[in-house]
Design a protein around this motif. Structure first.
Motif, PDB file in Angstrom:
ATOM      1  N   GLU A  29      46.016  97.761 -62.971  1.00  0.00           N
ATOM      2  CA  GLU A  29      47.100  96.899 -63.452  1.00  0.00           C
ATOM      3  C   GLU A  29      47.457  95.861 -62.391  1.00  0.00           C
ATOM      4  O   GLU A  29      47.666  96.197 -61.243  1.00  0.00           O
ATOM      5  CB  GLU A  29      48.322  97.758 -63.790  1.00  0.00           C
ATOM      6  N   MET A  37      53.879  93.961 -71.604  1.00  0.00           N
ATOM      7  CA  MET A  37      54.969  93.238 -72.283  1.00  0.00           C
ATOM      8  C   MET A  37      56.145  94.167 -72.574  1.00  0.00           C
ATOM      9  O   MET A  37      57.255  93.701 -72.829  1.00  0.00           O
ATOM     10  CB  MET A  37      54.482  92.666 -73.638  1.00  0.00           C
ATOM     11  N   HIS A  58      63.172  94.508 -77.375  1.00  0.00           N
ATOM     12  CA  HIS A  58      62.272  95.340 -78.181  1.00  0.00           C
ATOM     13  C   HIS A  58      63.039  96.265 -79.122  1.00  0.00           C
ATOM     14  O   HIS A  58      64.050  96.828 -78.731  1.00  0.00           O
ATOM     15  CB  HIS A  58      61.382  96.209 -77.282  1.00  0.00           C
ATOM     16  N   HIS A  59      62.517  96.429 -80.318  1.00  0.00           N
ATOM     17  CA  HIS A  59      62.955  97.486 -81.224  1.00  0.00           C
ATOM     18  C   HIS A  59      61.760  97.821 -82.095  1.00  0.00           C
ATOM     19  O   HIS A  59      60.743  97.120 -82.049  1.00  0.00           O
ATOM     20  CB  HIS A  59      64.154  97.023 -82.081  1.00  0.00           C
ATOM     21  N   MET A 410      54.475  97.022 -80.428  1.00  0.00           N
ATOM     22  CA  MET A 410      54.185  98.177 -79.582  1.00  0.00           C
ATOM     23  C   MET A 410      53.353  99.176 -80.371  1.00  0.00           C
ATOM     24  O   MET A 410      52.388  99.746 -79.861  1.00  0.00           O
ATOM     25  CB  MET A 410      55.499  98.822 -79.126  1.00  0.00           C
ATOM     26  N   SER A 413      49.733  98.139 -80.633  1.00  0.00           N
ATOM     27  CA  SER A 413      48.952  98.310 -79.406  1.00  0.00           C
ATOM     28  C   SER A 413      48.679  99.783 -79.122  1.00  0.00           C
ATOM     29  O   SER A 413      47.603 100.130 -78.620  1.00  0.00           O
ATOM     30  CB  SER A 413      49.644  97.624 -78.219  1.00  0.00           C
TER      31      SER A 413
HETATM   32  C1  FAD Z   1      59.190  88.432 -76.272  1.00  0.00           C
HETATM   33  C2  FAD Z   1      58.544  89.653 -76.866  1.00  0.00           C
HETATM   34  C3  FAD Z   1      59.255  90.446 -77.747  1.00  0.00           C
HETATM   35  C4  FAD Z   1      58.651  91.544 -78.320  1.00  0.00           C
HETATM   36  N1  FAD Z   1      59.376  92.323 -79.177  1.00  0.00           N
HETATM   37  C5  FAD Z   1      58.796  93.396 -79.747  1.00  0.00           C
HETATM   38  C6  FAD Z   1      59.536  94.254 -80.586  1.00  0.00           C
HETATM   39  O1  FAD Z   1      60.738  94.054 -80.806  1.00  0.00           O
HETATM   40  N2  FAD Z   1      58.898  95.319 -81.131  1.00  0.00           N
HETATM   41  C7  FAD Z   1      57.580  95.589 -80.907  1.00  0.00           C
HETATM   42  O2  FAD Z   1      57.062  96.574 -81.417  1.00  0.00           O
HETATM   43  N3  FAD Z   1      56.849  94.776 -80.102  1.00  0.00           N
HETATM   44  C8  FAD Z   1      57.419  93.696 -79.528  1.00  0.00           C
HETATM   45  N4  FAD Z   1      56.688  92.906 -78.710  1.00  0.00           N
HETATM   46  C9  FAD Z   1      55.244  93.103 -78.624  1.00  0.00           C
HETATM   47  C10 FAD Z   1      54.816  94.230 -77.704  1.00  0.00           C
HETATM   48  O3  FAD Z   1      55.533  94.195 -76.487  1.00  0.00           O
HETATM   49  C11 FAD Z   1      53.334  94.028 -77.425  1.00  0.00           C
HETATM   50  O4  FAD Z   1      52.633  93.856 -78.633  1.00  0.00           O
HETATM   51  C12 FAD Z   1      52.705  95.211 -76.692  1.00  0.00           C
HETATM   52  O5  FAD Z   1      53.554  95.694 -75.677  1.00  0.00           O
HETATM   53  C13 FAD Z   1      51.396  94.715 -76.118  1.00  0.00           C
HETATM   54  O6  FAD Z   1      50.736  95.750 -75.423  1.00  0.00           O
HETATM   55  P1  FAD Z   1      49.239  95.507 -74.921  1.00  0.00           P
HETATM   56  O7  FAD Z   1      48.886  96.676 -74.072  1.00  0.00           O
HETATM   57  O8  FAD Z   1      48.357  95.198 -76.064  1.00  0.00           O
HETATM   58  O9  FAD Z   1      49.284  94.170 -74.073  1.00  0.00           O
HETATM   59  P2  FAD Z   1      50.061  93.879 -72.711  1.00  0.00           P
HETATM   60  O10 FAD Z   1      51.376  94.516 -72.746  1.00  0.00           O
HETATM   61  O11 FAD Z   1      49.967  92.401 -72.526  1.00  0.00           O
HETATM   62  O12 FAD Z   1      49.192  94.615 -71.602  1.00  0.00           O
HETATM   63  C14 FAD Z   1      48.076  94.053 -70.992  1.00  0.00           C
HETATM   64  C15 FAD Z   1      48.147  94.446 -69.526  1.00  0.00           C
HETATM   65  O13 FAD Z   1      46.937  94.047 -68.880  1.00  0.00           O
HETATM   66  C16 FAD Z   1      47.262  93.577 -67.588  1.00  0.00           C
HETATM   67  N5  FAD Z   1      46.140  92.739 -67.165  1.00  0.00           N
HETATM   68  C17 FAD Z   1      45.652  91.629 -67.790  1.00  0.00           C
HETATM   69  N6  FAD Z   1      44.602  91.122 -67.128  1.00  0.00           N
HETATM   70  C18 FAD Z   1      44.382  91.953 -66.072  1.00  0.00           C
HETATM   71  C19 FAD Z   1      43.423  91.965 -65.013  1.00  0.00           C
HETATM   72  N7  FAD Z   1      42.441  91.026 -64.926  1.00  0.00           N
HETATM   73  N8  FAD Z   1      43.504  92.956 -64.090  1.00  0.00           N
HETATM   74  C20 FAD Z   1      44.467  93.920 -64.150  1.00  0.00           C
HETATM   75  N9  FAD Z   1      45.404  93.933 -65.138  1.00  0.00           N
HETATM   76  C21 FAD Z   1      45.357  92.980 -66.086  1.00  0.00           C
HETATM   77  C22 FAD Z   1      48.567  92.833 -67.786  1.00  0.00           C
HETATM   78  O14 FAD Z   1      49.266  92.672 -66.587  1.00  0.00           O
HETATM   79  C23 FAD Z   1      49.280  93.753 -68.787  1.00  0.00           C
HETATM   80  O15 FAD Z   1      50.080  94.720 -68.126  1.00  0.00           O
HETATM   81  C24 FAD Z   1      57.286  91.848 -78.046  1.00  0.00           C
HETATM   82  C25 FAD Z   1      56.589  91.076 -77.114  1.00  0.00           C
HETATM   83  C26 FAD Z   1      57.209  89.990 -76.515  1.00  0.00           C
HETATM   84  C27 FAD Z   1      56.444  89.164 -75.524  1.00  0.00           C
END
Ligand code: FAD
Length: 431
Positions: A29, A37, A58-59, A410, A413
């Motif tokens: 990470e 996110m 988030h909710h 969330m 994912s």
């Molecule tokens: C403003 C906002 C509001 C939201 N509200 C909601 C909500 O109310 N309800 C809900 O269910 N979802 C919500 N979401 C969406 C939810 O947060 C995301 O869909 C989910 O958390 C994404 O998870 P992920 O693991 O797919 O991606 P990410 O959380 O983007 O995880 C990817 C990870 O990879 C890491 N990474 C990337 N490249 C590298 C690299 N080269 N080397 C090492 N590490 C790396 C990043 O740092 C990150 O930690 C919201 C998102 C945002 C931005």
């Protein structure tokens, strides 16, 4: 067998959670803490010592089965509460509550409400959204309910979610969104939140992975080594870490840059948008009851989310308000400007909507990321990436996966991480 997972967001954590007993798992990470996110701030509080609050609001929704089941599995079920999440719409200098049919009737012309109800019924009846991937949401709304419903109701929502990209968004996205959000009943919609914050879920997943021998290490993956057509290792801060397979959760355009061979056969050109989200700690509330306020006004943000109108203020000992905007390109001032400058722009806008806002501010935090949501534009359905790629040992899970279409979450994912792990387990079992 060693699996390296790029990213400790919920997709990476979910994949590791499922694979931890099947072999060695290493998550890498680039940020200081896990959660991606869904990560949180730890805020010092004179009353409570400290508390956690999400960097981005988030909710969850009642249909988010995977996250609900996982929460129970981790012994956190009792902390998940279902609370009325009140919404409003700011236009013509006033906050209009938009929770119940009667409130919507007060905010919109009667004919628009009838047409909107018709559109919702029609959207809910559509089972196969595939054909709607080729139609723009704007066109479908206007064809179904007329120009006025688009201008008065949907355009500000699309503007706050997609900014200048709003006219590119597909009807498939809109249908998915309407189907999730129209489940609200006469008293308004209930939303799920984990008391104490979703931080507890991230921590519990990380702990469970570590207890079963998995590692979460700090570093940026700058290269995935492809040897004889197979993913065989990664480079982290200049050091080579050999492995048998790699799961990437990074945005596709970032992944493409670090895979030796590129990813022929896949469309990695998925447009993402960024978010600039400020969190303000306040001495007093700004709205009577509204949690989520969409905004149509000349201010540099699209929504104001008063978290302590959703979760009671005593949990924090202060009032918490998010002020947020998506942005469409790295040229946006919301990305280029310094933190203080963005906060100043936001505070100025807040003063316009809620005079006296500045005097209530105790502290602020600002979180900005470039790749916070794919833009679900026309044709996006064809770009959804598979869990298992045509490069041996290279797997993908994240916001770009099928589980997150047509709306990333969330839950999506977590589901993507699980599905990716299941694909790996299946491939191993058939060897
Ligand atoms: C403003 C906002 C509001 C939201 N509200 C909601 C909500 O109310 N309800 C809900 O269910 N979802 C919500 N979401 C969406 C939810 O947060 C995301 O869909 C989910 O958390 C994404 O998870 P992920 O693991 O797919 O991606 P990410 O959380 O983007 O995880 C990817 C990870 O990879 C890491 N990474 C990337 N490249 C590298 C690299 N080269 N080397 C090492 N590490 C790396 C990043 O740092 C990150 O930690 C919201 C998102 C945002 C931005």
């Amino acid at each position: 067998m060693r699996t390296v997972i790029i990213g400790s967001g919920l997709a990476g954590l979910a994949a590791a959670y499922r694979l931890a007993e099947k072999g060695e798992v290493i998550i890498i990470e680039k940020e200081p803490e896990p959660g991606g996110m869904a990560s949180s701030y730890s805020i010092g509080s004179p009353h409570l010592g400290s508390y956690h609050i999400e960097k981005y609001y988030h909710h969850i929704f009642a249909g988010d089965k995977e996250i609900i089941t996982l929460t129970e599995e981790l012994g956190l079920g009792a902390r998940l509460e279902w609370i009325r999440g009140t919404t409003g719409y700011y236009f013509n200098g006033k906050v209009y509550p938009m929770n119940t049919p009667s409130e919507i009737l007060r905010a919109l012309p009667l004919l628009d409400v009838v047409r909107l109800a018709w559109l919702v019924l029609k959207a809910k009846a559509i089972k196969d959204r595939t054909p709607y991937d080729n139609i723009a949401a704007k066109k479908w709304i206007i064809d179904t309910a007329g120009e006025s419903v688009y201008r008065n109701f949907f355009e500000p929502l699309l503007q706050s979610k997609f900014g200048d990209n709003k006219e590119l968004v597909s009807a498939a996205w809109l249908l998915g969104r309407v189907q999730i959000r129209s489940n609200r009943g006469a008293k308004g919609e209930r939303l799920g939140y984990m008391r104490g914050g979703f931080h507890a879920l991230v921590e519990a997943m990380a702990d469970s992975i570590r207890q079963r021998g998995g590692k979460i290490i700090s570093g940026t993956v700058s290269k995935i080594d492809i040897i004889d057509g197979a993913a065989r290792g990664v480079v982290v801060n200049g050091e080579h870490i050999p492995c048998d397979r790699v799961i990437s959760t990074a945005a596709p355009h970032m992944l493409e840059k670090i895979v030796d061979t590129g990813l022929p056969g896949y469309d990695m050109d998925i447009r993402y948008q960024g978010t600039a989200c400020a969190l303000f700690g306040l001495i007093d509330r700004i709205m009577d009851d509204t949690y989520w306020l969409n905004i149509k006004a000349d201010v540099p943000f699209g929504a104001v989310i008063e978290h302590t109108n959703f979760i009671p203020q005593p949990d924090y000992g202060e009032h918490l308000v998010y002020v947020t905007s998506y942005f469409q390109s790295p040229d946006s001032v919301l990305w280029r400007a310094g933190d203080e400058e963005v906060i100043e722009m936001y505070q100025k806008g807040m003063e316009k909507l809620f005079p006296g806002f500045r005097r209530k501010v105790k502290w602020w935090r600002l979180r900005r990321d470039m790749d916070t949501a794919p833009v679900y534009e026309v044709g996006y359905g064809k770009k959804v990436l598979p869990y298992e790629t045509n490069i041996k040992g290279l797997y993908l899970a994240g916001m770009f996966s099928e589980a997150n279409y047509p709306e990333r979450s969330m839950n999506g994912s977590i589901m993507a991480g699980f599905k990716c792990a299941d694909a790996i387990i299946k491939a191993e079992e058939s060897r």
